[in-house]
Write a protein that holds these residues in place. Structure first.
Motif, PDB file in Angstrom:
ATOM      1  N   PHE A 252       0.808  -1.222   0.207  1.00 34.38           N
ATOM      2  CA  PHE A 252       0.038   0.154  -0.056  1.00 34.38           C
ATOM      3  C   PHE A 252       0.780   1.336   0.066  1.00 34.38           C
ATOM      4  O   PHE A 252       0.653   2.018  -0.669  1.00 34.38           O
ATOM      5  N   TYR A 256       0.531   3.925  -3.074  1.00 33.72           N
ATOM      6  CA  TYR A 256      -0.019   4.944  -2.939  1.00 33.72           C
ATOM      7  C   TYR A 256       0.748   6.334  -2.332  1.00 33.72           C
ATOM      8  O   TYR A 256       0.204   7.313  -2.163  1.00 33.72           O
ATOM      9  N   LYS A 257       1.937   6.045  -2.063  1.00 36.96           N
ATOM     10  CA  LYS A 257       2.747   7.182  -1.769  1.00 36.96           C
ATOM     11  C   LYS A 257       4.113   7.120  -2.161  1.00 36.96           C
ATOM     12  O   LYS A 257       4.468   8.237  -2.717  1.00 36.96           O
ATOM     13  N   SER A 313       6.707   5.333   8.594  1.00 37.69           N
ATOM     14  CA  SER A 313       5.585   6.042   8.074  1.00 37.69           C
ATOM     15  C   SER A 313       6.045   7.466   7.597  1.00 37.69           C
ATOM     16  O   SER A 313       5.247   7.981   6.823  1.00 37.69           O
ATOM     17  N   SER A 377     -11.680   0.648   6.317  1.00 39.45           N
ATOM     18  CA  SER A 377     -11.244   1.968   7.031  1.00 39.45           C
ATOM     19  C   SER A 377      -9.996   2.845   6.067  1.00 39.45           C
ATOM     20  O   SER A 377     -10.290   4.002   5.902  1.00 39.45           O
ATOM     21  N   PHE A 378      -9.339   1.863   5.224  1.00 41.04           N
ATOM     22  CA  PHE A 378      -8.381   2.626   4.285  1.00 41.04           C
ATOM     23  C   PHE A 378      -8.909   2.388   2.686  1.00 41.04           C
ATOM     24  O   PHE A 378      -9.288   1.370   2.448  1.00 41.04           O
ATOM     25  N   PRO A 379      -8.785   3.654   1.989  1.00 42.84           N
ATOM     26  CA  PRO A 379      -8.432   5.086   2.335  1.00 42.84           C
ATOM     27  C   PRO A 379      -9.472   5.878   2.659  1.00 42.84           C
ATOM     28  O   PRO A 379      -9.323   7.170   2.939  1.00 42.84           O
ATOM     29  N   SER A 380     -10.691   5.309   3.225  1.00 40.62           N
ATOM     30  CA  SER A 380     -11.692   6.233   3.308  1.00 40.62           C
ATOM     31  C   SER A 380     -11.699   7.134   4.479  1.00 40.62           C
ATOM     32  O   SER A 380     -11.953   8.304   4.492  1.00 40.62           O
ATOM     33  N   THR A 383      -5.274   7.005   6.798  1.00 33.78           N
ATOM     34  CA  THR A 383      -4.316   7.327   5.698  1.00 33.78           C
ATOM     35  C   THR A 383      -3.296   6.079   5.899  1.00 33.78           C
ATOM     36  O   THR A 383      -3.344   5.429   7.101  1.00 33.78           O
ATOM     37  N   ILE A 384      -2.593   5.938   4.973  1.00 30.78           N
ATOM     38  CA  ILE A 384      -1.464   4.797   4.972  1.00 30.78           C
ATOM     39  C   ILE A 384      -0.543   5.185   6.184  1.00 30.78           C
ATOM     40  O   ILE A 384      -0.046   4.210   6.793  1.00 30.78           O
ATOM     41  N   SER A 386      -1.275   6.356   9.125  1.00 31.40           N
ATOM     42  CA  SER A 386      -1.940   6.190  10.355  1.00 31.40           C
ATOM     43  C   SER A 386      -2.064   4.319  10.603  1.00 31.40           C
ATOM     44  O   SER A 386      -1.997   3.994  11.699  1.00 31.40           O
TER      45      SER A 386
END
Length: 423
Positions: A252, A256-257, A313, A377-380, A383-384, A386
């Motif tokens: 993830f 996503y990052k 993170s 819960s992710f990504p609604s 955050t990645i 968290s």
């Protein structure tokens, strides 16, 4: 480090170690090879790969109440050997199912193989507890951790290599041969009856529903009545949460990052980095764990691994992320070796199977809950970053929990033992 390998002077342990090694090797090869086979064969239907993964994890929920009871009531050597022979036969059946291309039958074979394998570990753990001295438990745990890290490092690559070069049938043949070698090694072991059957001789006819339920309850009562053991097992629930998080979090954060356009390539590198850290950590931990108290080793490993997970993170590029995760993986073997070396010293040999039988379902339940939580819960609303805070924070929380509980209960156990010796 030489003390770690000194356990190989025990010929029984050497055979059991090699049996476990070959059995694990075959499983790792087959899982990797079969995943790539499904992705190649059904490239337009990736759900098959997900279902196959489910077939490897679901059986624990079907047999967890039986594995510990059988390991304590039946002949442990026969259980371990027969597990390998049955898996050998089922692997041949799996090859036939692949040949005729019947997917329900293929998934059934995967389910049965995984279910049978769940009986192997509790039986083998009970045998090893009986053939080693208390001074050797930590060394054996260190060796097991090294083997796991080696498979983590090269296992998937070996499975892929075999699949590419000799195909799915060749990889499955290698798997079947590894089960046969493991079974023959276990058969060659002359294990004392007291170790094989610590609760006396029983047959399958004796294992009626009433006995299984009573033994399962007895295992639960044994854990609940031992504060030190209960405090250790409570941490396994957190470990399940961590396993669930780490099964998806690295991919993830790459997607996503850190590397959205090259996340597949970086995921491979990540596996090598993490496996290298665990392997190096295993060597270091095996060298120094005898010089410090096991619970100090456990607490420090949990805290530092959690700290570096949280730190990862905040990484803004892959180099810093890999560095932080390498440090986290370096600390993890201290936890695993400490627990693996400690558990046999505090668990009655007659109860080892039933205690082991509780660990896997607890971890699997927590892992499933974590995966469900992430999917919702992710990504609604998370955050990645968290997710890493939650997982790293959970590891540090367990370290503080152990710091508070374990020394106190360890002192109580030592005092109780001293009184019993005085009497």
């Amino acid at each position: 480090m030489s003390k770690t390998f000194s356990v190989f002077k025990n010929p029984l342990y050497t055979k059991l170690f090699l049996a476990n090694f070959t059995s694990q090797m075959g499983s790792v090869i087959s899982v990797s090879a079969f995943m790539f086979y499904l992705l190649d064969r059904f490239s337009d239907n990736p759900s098959y790969a997900s279902v196959a993964e489910l077939m490897y994890s679901l059986p624990v929920l079907a047999v967890f109440f039986l594995v510990g009871v059988m390991a304590d009531r039946m002949d442990r050597r026969k259980i371990a050997e027969n597990c390998d022979w049955i898996c050998f036969g089922l692997t041949l059946c799996l090859m036939a199912a692949i040949k005729i291309d019947v997917m329900p039958l293929i998934f059934l074979m995967l389910f049965l193989i995984s279910g049978v394998q769940k009986f192997f570990a509790p039986a083998q753990s009970g045998i090893i507890q009986g053939v080693l001295t208390k001074d050797d438990y930590t060394a054996a745990a260190g060796l097991n951790q090294m083997v796991s890290s080696i498979f983590m490092l090269v296992g998937n690559g070996l499975g892929i290599f075999l699949y590419w070069n000799i195909g799915i049938y060749g990889a499955m043949t290698a798997n079947a041969i590894s089960f046969a070698i493991s079974a023959l090694l276990i058969r060659s072991c002359h294990i004392p009856e007291k170790v094989r059957m610590p609760n006396g001789s029983h047959s399958l006819k004796d294992l009626d529903i009433k006995l299984v339920v009573n033994d399962f309850k007895l295992g639960m009562k044994y854990i609940l009545n031992d504060k030190l053991l209960l405090s250790l097992l409570s941490g396994f629930c957190i470990f399940g949460l961590v396993n669930g998080g780490f099964s998806v979090m690295p991919i993830f954060i790459m997607k996503y990052k850190l590397a959205p356009d090259h996340y597949e390539e970086y995921s491979v590198i990540l596996g090598i980095v993490f496996g290298s850290g665990v392997l190096l950590g295993s060597v270091i931990a095996s060298s120094i764990v005898r010089k410090i108290k096991l619970f100090h080793c456990l607490i420090a490993g949990l805290f530092f691994s959690g700290f570096f997970v949280v730190l990862s993170s905040f990484a803004e590029n892959t180099i810093w992320f890999f560095t932080a995760l390498f440090c986290a993986s370096l600390a993890l073997p201290f936890c695993n070796i400490a627990i693996g070396g400690w558990m046999p010293t505090i668990v009655d040999p007659k109860m080892m199977g039933r205690v082991q039988g509780w660990i896997t379902p607890l971890m699997m339940l927590a892992q499933s809950l974590m995966l469900g939580f992430i999917s919702l819960s992710f990504p609604s609303f998370l955050t990645i970053e968290s997710l890493y805070w939650i997982v790293g924070g959970a590891l540090m929380f367990v370290s503080f929990l152990y710091l508070y509980l374990v020394p106190k209960y360890t002192d109580e156990v030592s005092l109780k033992s001293a009184k019993q010796k005085a009497v």
